[in-house]
Design a protein around this motif. Structure first.
Motif, PDB file in Angstrom:
ATOM      1  N   PHE B 393     -27.010  36.157  87.558  1.00 47.89           N
ATOM      2  CA  PHE B 393     -26.098  36.042  86.427  1.00 47.89           C
ATOM      3  C   PHE B 393     -24.674  36.365  86.857  1.00 47.89           C
ATOM      4  O   PHE B 393     -23.727  35.645  86.544  1.00 47.89           O
ATOM      5  N   MET B 394     -24.537  37.466  87.619  1.00 50.19           N
ATOM      6  CA  MET B 394     -23.208  37.882  88.078  1.00 50.19           C
ATOM      7  C   MET B 394     -22.565  36.790  88.924  1.00 50.19           C
ATOM      8  O   MET B 394     -21.391  36.472  88.777  1.00 50.19           O
ATOM      9  N   GLY B 395     -23.377  36.210  89.838  1.00 52.85           N
ATOM     10  CA  GLY B 395     -22.850  35.173  90.713  1.00 52.85           C
ATOM     11  C   GLY B 395     -22.355  33.987  89.919  1.00 52.85           C
ATOM     12  O   GLY B 395     -21.252  33.484  90.146  1.00 52.85           O
ATOM     13  N   LYS B 396     -23.156  33.521  88.955  1.00 49.32           N
ATOM     14  CA  LYS B 396     -22.762  32.352  88.165  1.00 49.32           C
ATOM     15  C   LYS B 396     -21.542  32.680  87.313  1.00 49.32           C
ATOM     16  O   LYS B 396     -20.615  31.883  87.200  1.00 49.32           O
ATOM     17  N   PHE B 397     -21.547  33.872  86.719  1.00 52.07           N
ATOM     18  CA  PHE B 397     -20.436  34.280  85.860  1.00 52.07           C
ATOM     19  C   PHE B 397     -19.118  34.215  86.627  1.00 52.07           C
ATOM     20  O   PHE B 397     -18.135  33.617  86.179  1.00 52.07           O
ATOM     21  N   TYR B 398     -19.105  34.825  87.811  1.00 48.68           N
ATOM     22  CA  TYR B 398     -17.912  34.881  88.650  1.00 48.68           C
ATOM     23  C   TYR B 398     -17.463  33.472  89.029  1.00 48.68           C
ATOM     24  O   TYR B 398     -16.281  33.108  88.916  1.00 48.68           O
ATOM     25  N   LEU B 399     -18.418  32.640  89.434  1.00 50.83           N
ATOM     26  CA  LEU B 399     -18.105  31.294  89.898  1.00 50.83           C
ATOM     27  C   LEU B 399     -17.562  30.443  88.744  1.00 50.83           C
ATOM     28  O   LEU B 399     -16.539  29.760  88.886  1.00 50.83           O
ATOM     29  N   PHE B 400     -18.236  30.477  87.589  1.00 44.88           N
ATOM     30  CA  PHE B 400     -17.781  29.672  86.448  1.00 44.88           C
ATOM     31  C   PHE B 400     -16.392  30.100  86.014  1.00 44.88           C
ATOM     32  O   PHE B 400     -15.551  29.276  85.649  1.00 44.88           O
ATOM     33  N   GLN B 401     -16.143  31.411  86.085  1.00 40.15           N
ATOM     34  CA  GLN B 401     -14.838  31.910  85.693  1.00 40.15           C
ATOM     35  C   GLN B 401     -13.742  31.315  86.577  1.00 40.15           C
ATOM     36  O   GLN B 401     -12.700  30.867  86.097  1.00 40.15           O
ATOM     37  N   VAL B 402     -14.017  31.282  87.897  1.00 34.98           N
ATOM     38  CA  VAL B 402     -13.043  30.721  88.824  1.00 34.98           C
ATOM     39  C   VAL B 402     -12.813  29.245  88.531  1.00 34.98           C
ATOM     40  O   VAL B 402     -11.680  28.758  88.525  1.00 34.98           O
ATOM     41  N   VAL B 403     -13.908  28.528  88.254  1.00 31.19           N
ATOM     42  CA  VAL B 403     -13.786  27.094  87.988  1.00 31.19           C
ATOM     43  C   VAL B 403     -12.956  26.861  86.738  1.00 31.19           C
ATOM     44  O   VAL B 403     -12.117  25.952  86.677  1.00 31.19           O
ATOM     45  N   ILE B 404     -13.138  27.704  85.720  1.00 35.12           N
ATOM     46  CA  ILE B 404     -12.348  27.559  84.497  1.00 35.12           C
ATOM     47  C   ILE B 404     -10.887  27.908  84.765  1.00 35.12           C
ATOM     48  O   ILE B 404      -9.979  27.243  84.290  1.00 35.12           O
ATOM     49  N   ASP B 405     -10.654  28.929  85.596  1.00 38.53           N
ATOM     50  CA  ASP B 405      -9.280  29.286  85.968  1.00 38.53           C
ATOM     51  C   ASP B 405      -8.579  28.114  86.629  1.00 38.53           C
ATOM     52  O   ASP B 405      -7.359  27.969  86.528  1.00 38.53           O
ATOM     53  N   ALA B 406      -9.342  27.298  87.356  1.00 42.79           N
ATOM     54  CA  ALA B 406      -8.744  26.163  88.040  1.00 42.79           C
ATOM     55  C   ALA B 406      -8.626  24.967  87.103  1.00 42.79           C
ATOM     56  O   ALA B 406      -8.300  23.863  87.542  1.00 42.79           O
ATOM     57  N   ASN B 407      -8.899  25.196  85.801  1.00 43.27           N
ATOM     58  CA  ASN B 407      -8.753  24.151  84.793  1.00 43.27           C
ATOM     59  C   ASN B 407      -9.753  23.005  84.957  1.00 43.27           C
ATOM     60  O   ASN B 407      -9.441  21.864  84.615  1.00 43.27           O
TER      61      ASN B 407
END
Lengths: 105, 483
Positions: B393-407
């Motif tokens: 969960f932590m891994g996906k959360f972190y990764l999705f957050q970065v992807v959203i930050d990159a728009n």
């Protein structure tokens, strides 16, 4: 006589394409493997062509060095690959890749 | 070149040198006591871990930029060595059971690991290519380790032919990039692209071909066809190592080449990587649904996870997000490694001597017969789905957050939707284990059990308290060397 690098590159591109086509349409494991070797050697040709175009610059040497590494690696791949193909031939009496396909799903 | 250069590659020298020494030492070890070789191999890995830790925090280039030592390489090297230790512990009992115990197994594993270590600190495309081959060639042999079993033969042949085919693309791609930028050094490429001394068309085709070559290694769609067959046919202990180590090695190269050497060409590779990531996530998860064999199911799952990690590449095309994207990818790689080693460990425990016991149906009744093992498997399945309180969960959360930050909101959405789809086939394993009656035949081997325990503990512990891991990853820097 000076051959322009573009000619060499064209040849290397044709060889690479031939290699890819060979891998895709041939069914004999050794012929597929030969096609892969063709791809690696076409890359060697490209390295040499580019190195020649860069020529007096020192960076050109990297292209030459790379070719030696590719040759060495290709040789070690041959060692492993042929051993594998021989082992398979012993148990199946065939090296047709279509006959080596029981895993599906 | 001075002695410090040699210190920079010390972990690699230890592992590769130790493997060569072991190759000789193994001759004097009697055939029924190959556990000694395994123990010695682990000793070598521990020495290498000490060497990596001793130079933590150091950043330098060695051998004229051929080798880069930075937080990125040290972190990945620790991960690889840890994976190596667990892979050896998992293999020991399994090889005896399948009656294929030979000392070469551990030696080949060390050689493959040395390729991964080299990959993590590659600073030049020559080294990248050598590392890819050093990583792959021993793995071809390992996949064939159960010869004359037909499955193992087929797995090795497919892996070898497609792996060599991929190397062809990689080498040709490197040749074109060399032609375009006039150098193979990663730092030189950055400079060449910035000063616009490149031939864009060669750079485009070349980086595309490198992407194809490495895409094969990490099993990204559409270069994934070999994965299910190879993972299913290879001895399970090899599959475990392959699924985790080889994939992490491929991503080490992808991240290093595209994010730190070709950021100037991001316009070219960004759309490509974006589509590869989306397709990989979608196809990996959809194809896994219909699988009945657990090895094939986990193979498709590993394809899907390659897609999630791939999302870090398009995200890193936005320069401000790039450092975070690298960290998120590293975090996800650790997540993936811990969880997958554990899940493959359970598969190893369930596999019978002749190689059956690999259908998901065979897991029915496991919850009653071996509650601890079933609980561990349930934890791994939850972690692969990405459900808290697991590290997945932590891994996906972190990764999705970065992807959203990159728009790239749509890409993150694809990730979330495919994770939901994946819940179906991961949770099915849990349902079968707990809700169906059956009498599964399970192995209980001390070493294997301890690896499952350690990975299960890691999955749970980092899921609740990821702080320690995050702190370590936050110190990782990949890009400083080139700024």
């Amino acid at each position: 006589m000076n051959i322009p690098p573009a000619y060499v590159l064209t040849l290397s591109g044709i060889l690479f394409a031939l290699g890819v086509i060979g891998v895709l349409i041939r069914r004999n494991a050794i012929v597929i493997f030969m096609s892969i070797e063709l791809m690696l050697n076409s890359a060697n040709l490209a390295f040499i062509a580019f190195a020649r175009a860069l020529a007096p610059a020192q960076e050109a040497l990297r292209g030459h060095v790379f070719v030696f590494f590719v040759i060495a690696v290709a040789a070690s791949e041959v060692a492993v690959g042929l051993a594998l193909i021989v082992a398979i031939f012993r148990s199946k009496e065939s090296i047709d890749v279509d006959e080596v396909s029981s895993l599906r799903g | 070149m001075d002695w410090q250069d040699f210190l920079s590659v010390l972990p690699f020298i230890i592992v590769a040198g130790w493997a060569t020494i072991l190759l000789l030492v193994d001759l004097w070890i009697p055939a029924n006591r190959k556990g000694i070789t395994a123990g010695l191999a682990v000793l070598g890995l521990i020495a290498a871990i000490a060497a990596v830790i001793s130079r933590f925090g150091i950043e330098r280039e060695a051998f004229d930029g051929m080798i880069i030592v930075d937080g990125f390489s040290s972190f990945l090297q620790l991960l690889f060595l840890g994976v190596g230790v667990i892979a050896i512990a998992q293999a020991y009992d399994y090889l005896r059971r399948r009656d294929i115990e030979r000392g070469e197994y551990y030696i080949l594993l060390l050689y493959s690991l040395s390729g991964m270590l080299l990959m993590a600190s590659a600073g030049d495309l020559i080294v990248v290519f050598l590392a890819v081959e050093l990583l792959s060639i021993p793995l071809y042999v390992l996949a064939a380790f159960a010869i004359p079993k037909a499955d193992s033969e087929e797995s090795a042949l497919k892996y070898f032919l497609l792996g060599a085919f991929a190397s062809g693309f990689l080498v040709y791609g490197i040749a074109l990039v060399f032609g375009s930028t006039g150098t193979t050094a990663l730092s030189g490429m950055v400079a060449a692209i910035e000063s616009a001394e490149t031939t864009p068309i060669l750079l485009l085709v070349g980086s595309g071909m490198i992407l194809v070559g490495l895409g094969f290694k990490v099993a990204a769609v559409p270069f994934h066809m070999w994965t299910p067959d190879v993972y299913q046919g290879a001895p399970t202990s090899v599959t475990s190592f392959m699924a985790v180590g080889a994939k992490a090695g491929g991503f080490a190269a992808l991240l290093r080449i595209f994010i730190s050497a070709l950021p100037g060409a991001a316009v070219m590779w960004m759309p490509l990587t974006m589509w590869i990531a989306a397709l990989t996530m979608a196809w990996g998860n959809i194809a896994a649904i219909s699988q009945t064999n657990i090895k094939r199911m986990l193979a498709y799952s590993s394809i899907a996870h390659a897609g999630y990690i791939f999302m870090a590449l398009p995200a890193a095309a936005t320069p401000e997000v790039a450092p975070e994207a690298v960290r998120a990818a590293l975090f996800y790689l650790v997540t993936y490694a811990i969880t997958n080693l554990g899940a493959w460990g359970v598969v190893l425990a369930m596999e019978k001597a002749e190689g059956s016991g690999l259908e998901i149906e065979d897991y029915s009744g496991l919850g009653k017969k071996r509650p601890a093992l079933a609980l561990a498997m349930a934890l791994f399945m939850l972690s692969l789905t990405g459900i808290p309180p697991t590290v997945g969960f932590m891994g996906k959360f972190y990764l999705f957050q970065v992807v959203i930050d990159a728009n790239l909101i749509w890409l993150a959405l694809v990730g979330v939707v495919t994770s939901l789809i994946s819940a179906y086939y991961y949770l099915r394993v849990i349902v079968v284990m707990y809700m169906r009656d059956g009498e599964p035949e399970v192995r209980s081997e001390a070493l294997l059990n301890s690896t499952i325990f350690i990975t299960a503990f890691g999955t749970f512990f980092f899921g609740i308290l990821p702080g320690f891991l995050l702190k370590m990853i936050n110190q990782v820097s990949l890009l400083d060397l080139f700024r």
